[in-house]
Design an enzyme around this catalytic site. Structure first.
Site, PDB file in Angstrom:
ATOM      1  N   TYR A 255      -1.123  -0.488  10.314  1.00 57.58           N
ATOM      2  CA  TYR A 255      -1.373  -0.883   8.919  1.00 57.58           C
ATOM      3  C   TYR A 255      -0.204  -0.433   8.051  1.00 57.58           C
ATOM      4  CZ  TYR A 255      -3.482  -0.944   4.263  1.00 57.58           C
ATOM      5  OH  TYR A 255      -3.729  -1.160   2.923  1.00 57.58           O
TER       6      TYR A 255
ATOM      7  N   SER B 245       0.845  -1.193   0.000  1.00 52.80           N
ATOM      8  CA  SER B 245       0.000   0.000   0.000  1.00 52.80           C
ATOM      9  C   SER B 245       0.878   1.240   0.000  1.00 52.80           C
ATOM     10  CB  SER B 245      -0.903   0.010   1.230  1.00 52.80           C
ATOM     11  OG  SER B 245      -1.522   1.273   1.402  1.00 52.80           O
TER      12      SER B 245
END
Length: 212
Positions: free
Chosen positions: A137, A124
């Protein structure tokens, strides 16, 4: 025709990758949703035993080795770190990174034996630039950087390539569930192409990265 194991393949990016790659390859899928298919096994990727069982099920389905591993499974939690429970922290690390590491460990011996293999990790942009209120995350996605770079060097002589794809916001149910319309518009305003990424763009990139 190659044998491909894809995690997180029942929705969003993983589902699109599975649909594109299944046209010319054998695919084995896993994800949170139950699918009544011979090439699907539902499991808890935060559990080591389930990860090992998934690998066994894939090999049984292919009746041979896994040629390509695509680690797409991931969990997103938007919350300040001091508000996260220890259970959430452990679960996020296990699903987003540990499962990918363990599956890589399981598939690499046969890739070495066959002198060919491909591993793709879906990271990501949050792992590159960071994201406030998503520190863990971001950390798990950033972990793919060091992992992929080191493993690529380690396995290059075995004709095994390791790559990480780091998309920004993608037009998936995850984006719909995470953002309201005003937030979406704010993001689009700072994206040069003025749009979210299509899951098909990522799937096509995977198609290129598994080629010779």
């Amino acid at each position: 025709m190659k044998n491909i194991l894809i995690t997180g393949s029942t929705s969003g990016i993983g589902k699109e990758i599975a649909e594109v790659l299944s046209k010319k390859n054998n695919v084995f899928l896993t994800g949170r949703r139950e699918l009544n298919k011979a090439n699907f096994y539902s499991c808890d990727l935060s559990n080591v035993q389930d990860v090992e069982k998934l690998y066994q099920k894939a090999c049984e389905y292919f009746e041979t080795d896994v040629d390509i591993l695509i680690n797409c499974a991931g969990q997103y939690i938007y919350k300040p770190i001091d508000e996260m429970s220890f259970e959430e922290i452990e679960n996020l690390i296990n699903i987003n990174f540990k499962s990918a590491y363990l599956l890589s460990k399981l598939v690499i011996p046969s890739m070495k034996k066959n002198n060919w293999g491909r591993i793709i990790n879906i990271g990501s942009i949050s792992g590159v630039v960071g994201e406030a209120n998503a520190s863990l995350y971001s950390a798990t996605k950033s972990a793919f950087f060091g992992f992929s770079k080191a493993l690529a060097l380690e396995l290059a002589q075995n004709n095994i390539t390791i790559n990480t794809i780091n998309p920004g916001w993608v037009d998936t149910p995850l984006a719909d569930n995470s953002l309201n319309e005003d937030e979406k518009q704010e993001i689009i305003e700072i994206v040069p192409q003025k749009r979210f990424i299509s899951p098909n763009e990522i799937a096509k990139l995977c198609e290129f990265l598994i080629s010779n």
